[in-house]
Design a protein around this motif. Structure first.
Motif, PDB file in Angstrom:
ATOM      1  N   ILE A 130      35.955  12.643  45.533  1.00 24.92           N
ATOM      2  CA  ILE A 130      36.598  13.719  46.278  1.00 24.92           C
ATOM      3  C   ILE A 130      36.758  13.313  47.737  1.00 24.92           C
ATOM      4  N   ILE A 131      37.939  13.542  48.278  1.00 26.18           N
ATOM      5  CA  ILE A 131      38.199  13.288  49.698  1.00 26.18           C
ATOM      6  C   ILE A 131      37.967  14.587  50.469  1.00 26.18           C
ATOM      7  N   HIS A 132      37.020  14.553  51.417  1.00 24.79           N
ATOM      8  CA  HIS A 132      36.664  15.780  52.141  1.00 24.79           C
ATOM      9  C   HIS A 132      37.377  15.917  53.485  1.00 24.79           C
ATOM     10  N   GLY A 133      37.740  14.796  54.105  1.00 33.83           N
ATOM     11  CA  GLY A 133      38.344  14.866  55.427  1.00 33.83           C
ATOM     12  C   GLY A 133      37.290  15.051  56.513  1.00 33.83           C
ATOM     13  N   LEU A 134      37.747  15.040  57.760  1.00 35.04           N
ATOM     14  CA  LEU A 134      36.838  15.105  58.898  1.00 35.04           C
ATOM     15  C   LEU A 134      36.069  16.418  58.963  1.00 35.04           C
ATOM     16  N   ASN A 135      36.767  17.544  58.729  1.00 30.89           N
ATOM     17  CA  ASN A 135      36.161  18.866  58.892  1.00 30.89           C
ATOM     18  C   ASN A 135      36.072  19.662  57.597  1.00 30.89           C
ATOM     19  N   GLY A 136      36.284  18.994  56.467  1.00 28.39           N
ATOM     20  CA  GLY A 136      36.203  19.693  55.187  1.00 28.39           C
ATOM     21  C   GLY A 136      37.485  20.384  54.776  1.00 28.39           C
ATOM     22  N   TYR A 137      38.580  20.109  55.479  1.00 25.47           N
ATOM     23  CA  TYR A 137      39.837  20.797  55.186  1.00 25.47           C
ATOM     24  C   TYR A 137      40.732  20.042  54.202  1.00 25.47           C
ATOM     25  N   SER A 138      40.343  18.845  53.814  1.00 21.97           N
ATOM     26  CA  SER A 138      41.154  18.108  52.842  1.00 21.97           C
ATOM     27  C   SER A 138      41.258  18.923  51.550  1.00 21.97           C
ATOM     28  N   GLY A 139      42.466  19.000  51.014  1.00 25.13           N
ATOM     29  CA  GLY A 139      42.681  19.767  49.794  1.00 25.13           C
ATOM     30  C   GLY A 139      43.063  21.217  50.024  1.00 25.13           C
ATOM     31  N   GLU A 140      43.076  21.667  51.281  1.00 23.32           N
ATOM     32  CA  GLU A 140      43.503  23.048  51.546  1.00 23.32           C
ATOM     33  C   GLU A 140      45.030  23.134  51.466  1.00 23.32           C
ATOM     34  N   VAL A 141      45.540  22.791  50.297  1.00 21.01           N
ATOM     35  CA  VAL A 141      46.987  22.648  50.120  1.00 21.01           C
ATOM     36  C   VAL A 141      47.727  23.977  50.182  1.00 21.01           C
ATOM     37  N   GLY A 142      47.020  25.072  49.943  1.00 22.18           N
ATOM     38  CA  GLY A 142      47.667  26.386  50.006  1.00 22.18           C
ATOM     39  C   GLY A 142      48.196  26.721  51.380  1.00 22.18           C
ATOM     40  N   HIS A 143      47.726  25.993  52.394  1.00 24.47           N
ATOM     41  CA  HIS A 143      48.147  26.276  53.763  1.00 24.47           C
ATOM     42  C   HIS A 143      49.127  25.244  54.310  1.00 24.47           C
ATOM     43  N   MET A 144      49.722  24.469  53.408  1.00 25.95           N
ATOM     44  CA  MET A 144      50.909  23.702  53.811  1.00 25.95           C
ATOM     45  C   MET A 144      52.001  24.695  54.179  1.00 25.95           C
ATOM     46  N   THR A 145      52.775  24.378  55.198  1.00 31.13           N
ATOM     47  CA  THR A 145      53.832  25.285  55.633  1.00 31.13           C
ATOM     48  C   THR A 145      55.089  25.082  54.795  1.00 31.13           C
ATOM     49  N   LEU A 146      55.494  26.144  54.116  1.00 30.48           N
ATOM     50  CA  LEU A 146      56.737  26.110  53.350  1.00 30.48           C
ATOM     51  C   LEU A 146      57.906  26.572  54.219  1.00 30.48           C
ATOM     52  N   TYR A 147      57.668  27.660  54.968  1.00 28.54           N
ATOM     53  CA  TYR A 147      58.692  28.241  55.838  1.00 28.54           C
ATOM     54  C   TYR A 147      58.072  28.533  57.207  1.00 28.54           C
ATOM     55  N   PRO A 148      58.415  27.782  58.257  1.00 30.99           N
ATOM     56  CA  PRO A 148      57.764  27.946  59.562  1.00 30.99           C
ATOM     57  C   PRO A 148      57.832  29.359  60.126  1.00 30.99           C
ATOM     58  N   ASP A 149      58.878  30.087  59.820  1.00 27.33           N
ATOM     59  CA  ASP A 149      59.000  31.457  60.319  1.00 27.33           C
ATOM     60  C   ASP A 149      58.847  32.468  59.189  1.00 27.33           C
ATOM     61  N   GLY A 150      58.084  32.092  58.175  1.00 29.93           N
ATOM     62  CA  GLY A 150      57.935  32.931  56.991  1.00 29.93           C
ATOM     63  C   GLY A 150      56.872  34.000  57.134  1.00 29.93           C
ATOM     64  N   MET A 151      56.402  34.487  55.988  1.00 29.95           N
ATOM     65  CA  MET A 151      55.429  35.575  55.952  1.00 29.95           C
ATOM     66  C   MET A 151      54.089  35.135  56.540  1.00 29.95           C
ATOM     67  N   ARG A 152      53.428  36.080  57.168  1.00 25.35           N
ATOM     68  CA  ARG A 152      52.130  35.814  57.776  1.00 25.35           C
ATOM     69  C   ARG A 152      51.071  35.632  56.687  1.00 25.35           C
TER      70      ARG A 152
ATOM     71  N   HIS B 163      60.226  28.174  41.729  1.00 22.88           N
ATOM     72  CA  HIS B 163      60.925  27.421  42.783  1.00 22.88           C
ATOM     73  C   HIS B 163      59.970  27.092  43.932  1.00 22.88           C
ATOM     74  N   HIS B 164      59.238  28.092  44.400  1.00 25.06           N
ATOM     75  CA  HIS B 164      58.307  27.882  45.512  1.00 25.06           C
ATOM     76  C   HIS B 164      57.147  26.977  45.099  1.00 25.06           C
ATOM     77  N   LEU B 165      56.676  27.146  43.873  1.00 29.27           N
ATOM     78  CA  LEU B 165      55.595  26.296  43.386  1.00 29.27           C
ATOM     79  C   LEU B 165      56.049  24.842  43.325  1.00 29.27           C
ATOM     80  N   SER B 166      57.263  24.636  42.870  1.00 28.44           N
ATOM     81  CA  SER B 166      57.779  23.265  42.730  1.00 28.44           C
ATOM     82  C   SER B 166      57.944  22.576  44.084  1.00 28.44           C
ATOM     83  N   ILE B 167      58.329  23.327  45.117  1.00 28.17           N
ATOM     84  CA  ILE B 167      58.470  22.724  46.454  1.00 28.17           C
ATOM     85  C   ILE B 167      57.132  22.152  46.914  1.00 28.17           C
ATOM     86  N   GLY B 168      56.071  22.931  46.757  1.00 29.77           N
ATOM     87  CA  GLY B 168      54.750  22.456  47.159  1.00 29.77           C
ATOM     88  C   GLY B 168      54.294  21.258  46.344  1.00 29.77           C
TER      89      GLY B 168
END
Length: 298
Positions: free
Chosen positions: A142-164, A221-226
């Protein structure tokens, strides 16, 4: 000798006692207390292990985990555990090694050792539930990253001005391709909301209800983009999808495979997770097994 695997969620905590062959011999679950979570965990472990020797404890938890310190640094649904000395408290009480990791990382470990990704070395496991979690695995580690955030893929930005998003950013992937996104879509359709539809109902009626089809097609569609972004970023041998939403049966999965491989010039090896509700608990116990094997090899 036995090991303990624990999965801490916002609503319940699962405990499993695994033998040398990694077979589940005892298990229990309790509602997640609002306070004194560690104390309650200690009492439950003591009861579960009565008359048994254990050689380690693995803990899977929601939130951001500092693996090296055995500490949860951020957990919206588990404020009592944030920066609490979880690993040290368990070590002091049971005098065995303790390993703490993110629940999606533990699910990824399960899939790599006894699940869909056991034949590959480099893969990503994304869990699609209320939100989206993930685990990145290279060389079976498992890759953990510097601060443990590796794998937090749900917070990739799909739409910069999208929903909060609850994380404070806008346009995160999980706001568009998760169980919560499907619930929001239901609430936007009065006729579906009036029928008391759940995300599971959307998948059931997907083939023959136009409203459900539109919602699921948008979700796909949104799932496939990610998924395509993950493939371009890390180029894994496989991407494994798990979680409550992915467990829904029906033809939507074939539609997802088609959309991903039509939109991406890179062939994506997309597989469903083989382990469901107990994947994180099993992976927590496997943390102990993996650490012990690495120690023996040194």
């Amino acid at each position: 000798m036995n090991v303990i695997g624990i999965d801490i969620g916002g609503t319940k905590i699962k405990f499993g006692l695994f033998d040398e062959e990694h077979q589940l011999s005892r298990h229990t679950e309790i509602p997640t207390p609002k306070k004194n979570i560690i104390g309650t965990m200690i009492e439950t472990i003591a009861t579960l292990t009565l008359g048994k020797e254990i050689r380690g404890i693995g803990v899977a938890s929601a939130g951001i985990v500092d693996f090296s310190k055995g500490m949860i640094t951020r957990a919206t649904n588990l404020p009592d555990l944030e920066h609490a000395p979880l690993s040290n408290r368990l070590k002091d009480r049971f005098h065995v090694p303790v390993y703490v990791d993110n629940d999606a990382n533990c699910a990824a470990l399960t899939e790599g050792i006894v699940g869909a990704a056991k034949e590959v070395n480099h893969y990503i496991c994304a869990t699609i539930g209320t939100g989206i979690g993930g685990g990145v695995v290279q060389h079976k580690q498992i890759i953990h990253g510097l601060n443990g955030y590796s794998g937090e893929v749900g917070h990739m930005t799909l739409y910069p001005d999208g929903m909060r998003c609850d994380c404070g950013k806008k346009g995160c992937w999980e706001r568009y391709a998760s169980g919560r996104a499907l619930e929001d879509a239901i609430h936007s359709q009065p006729s579906l909301s009036a029928k008391g539809y759940t995300p599971k109902d959307l998948f059931v009626h997907y083939p023959h209800d136009e409203q459900c089809k539109q919602i699921i097609d948008t979700f796909i569609h949104h799932l496939s983009i990610g998924i395509i972004n993950l493939q371009y970023t890390l180029d894994p041998e496989m991407i494994v999808l798990g979680g409550g939403v992915v467990n829904a049966t029906g033809p939507w999965w074939d539609s997802l495979i088609k959309e991903v491989n039509t939109a991406s010039p890179i062939k994506v090896n997309l597989q469903r997770a083989q382990w469901k509700n107990d994947a994180s608990m099993i992976g927590a116990a496997l943390l102990v097994k993996n650490a012990r094997e690495e120690t023996l090899e040194v």
